[in-house]
Design an enzyme around this catalytic site. Structure first.
Site, mmCIF file in Angstrom:
data_model
loop_
_atom_site.group_PDB
_atom_site.id
_atom_site.type_symbol
_atom_site.label_atom_id
_atom_site.label_comp_id
_atom_site.label_asym_id
_atom_site.label_seq_id
_atom_site.Cartn_x
_atom_site.Cartn_y
_atom_site.Cartn_z
ATOM 1 C CB SER A 182 -7.620 -72.861 -78.108
ATOM 2 O OG SER A 182 -8.212 -72.244 -79.229
ATOM 3 C CE1 TYR A 223 -4.522 -68.340 -76.948
ATOM 4 C CE2 TYR A 223 -5.820 -69.539 -78.576
ATOM 5 C CZ TYR A 223 -5.625 -69.120 -77.277
ATOM 6 O OH TYR A 223 -6.519 -69.484 -76.300
ATOM 7 C CE LYS A 274 -4.218 -71.612 -74.858
ATOM 8 N NZ LYS A 274 -4.296 -71.730 -73.383
#
Lengths: 330, 330
Positions: free
Chosen positions: A126, A150, A154
């Site tokens: 992402s 998050y 990632k």
């Protein structure tokens, strides 16, 4: 060829399954078997070959090994706790987005200890791996500075993917997806939701809320482009990737104003009048820290392709989601 | 003040303990208690306050929680499987360097769930987080591209340190140490060993082997400077660090030729003649991919200080390791 899709029940996962069934091959080899996994069992599609749907949680002991036991040739790993939930539930985010992914990579490595096994692993990362301060246009060598759990998870997964690939445990490639627009379905509470809803709702005559200024700039690709990235990543010669196994995907840099102007050209003033301005400082604050544009030269050189205008993105939505029925112009 | 040192039996750990005992305070607060942990129990020093030595493996279930139960105010985390071993034993490297560090961070977070707890965590990272292709001088925003499992594990730990600090679970600071020269002790098989032995051995009249060209350039600091970095990191106001919680430490950029010339100036031709050239292509190949120089502006602005000449590094070694006895000049 046996293909495993983890996260097959999600929006991109379902579109990927349909695209694979349509083409029937990957890199010229026919698909004989599909394993579709997600936290809830995905729908089983019509398919001439073998197909199974599995409800599983990668982060549970033994779950990854069970998925890998049948030694799929290609593994698409799309499953993740989304950004907002990973930020709100720290333990769950780390358990799934780091623990689950690491467990998958470990299961593949361990299968290879028994007898040679080196599948292609396509991992969706992402642009959340990048956080302020950022240059106006982010290049292919930008430092990973995530500002969320998050994004941190990632970024860690990207590092693991590179190291496991370097050691030859699998042939990994990571792709950093742009924000997907136009997402099909209902409005949701994601901070990024309006980037889709201000187009999706007016195209079917429904009102939509715009919580930020029209000058807000961001980085987009359609769901169809995202599926194209995944298929290309599955077929690509990874020999030229070196240690940089994760690539920022191409996208379209556009403002909210650009989105609205494209909507006007495709669907007329009647559609754009359905967008109601309701400034929301919380959403504006979140969006302000997001990347605005990328120089995705590396991905383009490797043959990844995205849309080049928001009119194109809207037409893709009309073709894929509205059965190609052009909206009535007011 | 209660200080926990994990990795206290190592070379830098022992010197850090001695430095803490010498000053008796950190940030103006007296040290009342020392907990020294390592995979083997560290030696217990003479100390007026409370001191305990613990043999533990952070990667074992419950080990980190046991260390944290007494809620130390400052935690120095220096423990790691070294680069060569982490590359040779993939599982052990990940278990200790990723699993052990993550377990420590989790134990601190969980202690804080019971009642407020936010210790300073000083973590030693490494310039091994950077791998080719690299610029001649590496800046503070260089992308992390490790080329070894050790470098990957340290890069992941840096990301975890930043995210746990951002969430307020502890007040973390990571420092990327230069290659330490002159390491005291015996010659070892580390690829970097000659950077110390070509000086250390001749200073006491012993021969040493140089396996690479004199033009090889690298990045150095003395053990005394490394301890200084750790103490400064423990006292620093972290308010200005933002999300970039790990900092490349200052060092001295020097060639092997610079090292030998400094040895000549301090100890004469008799010393330098003890260096025997025995080119080793394997070692030369490993070293070729290592960083050569850094612009450590950020660390310098924050008050970290290193040596500015190899003569200074040699004099530090003579003072700290040779009881300040100047070598006889040939």
């Amino acid at each position: 060829m046996h293909i495993l899709i983890i996260g097959a029940a999600g929006m991109v996962g379902r579109k990927l399954v349909n695209a694979l069934l349509r083409t029937g091959t990957v890199a010229g080899r026919p698909i004989r078997r599909l394993t579709l996994a997600d936290i809830v069992a995905p729908e089983t599609p019509d398919f001439d070959g073998e197909v199974e749907a599995v409800a599983t949680d990668l982060a549970h002991d033994g779950a990854a090994a069970a998925l890998i036991a049948s030694r799929p040739d290609i593994i698409f790993h799309l499953a993740a706790i989304v950004s907002g939930e990973a930020e709100a539930d720290f333990e769950k985010g780390y358990r799934v987005n780091l623990g689950g992914t690491h467990a998958l990579f470990e299961a593949i490595r361990r299968a290879g200890l028994e007898r040679p096994y080196r599948p292609r692993v396509v991992f969706t990362s992402s642009i959340a791996v990048f956080g302020e301060p950022l240059p106006a246009v982010i290049g292919d060598t930008q430092c990973l500075t995530p500002l969320t759990s998050y994004g941190t998870q990632k970024a860690i997964d990207e590092l693991l993917l590179a190291d496991y690939s370097r050691k030859g445990f699998f042939d990994g490639i990571g792709i950093r997806l742009p924000t997907i627009s136009i997402r099909p379905g209902k409005p949701n509470k994601a901070a990024s939701g309006f980037f889709s809803s201000i187009l999706r709702e007016p195209l079917v005559g429904e009102p939509a809320i715009l919580p930020v200024s029209e000058t807000v700039r961001h980085w987009f690709a359609s769901p169809r482009a995202a599926v194209g990235f995944l298929l290309h990543a599955a077929e690509l010669d990874t020999g030229s990737l070196g240690q940089l196994r994760t690539i920022t995907m191409p996208g379209l840099c556009a403002t909210v104003g650009d989105q609205i102007e494209a909507l006007r050209r495709v669907a007329g003033d009647g559609a754009t009048k359905l967008i109601r301005r309701e400034p929301d400082e919380t959403i504006a604050g979140i969006i302000a820290g997001w990347p605005k544009s990328f120089d995705a030269s590396r991905a383009k050189t490797l043959g990844f392709r995205a849309e080049t205008s928001f009119e194109e993105i809207i037409r893709v939505h009309i073709e894929d989601e509205l059965e190609n029925r052009a909206p009535e112009r007011a």
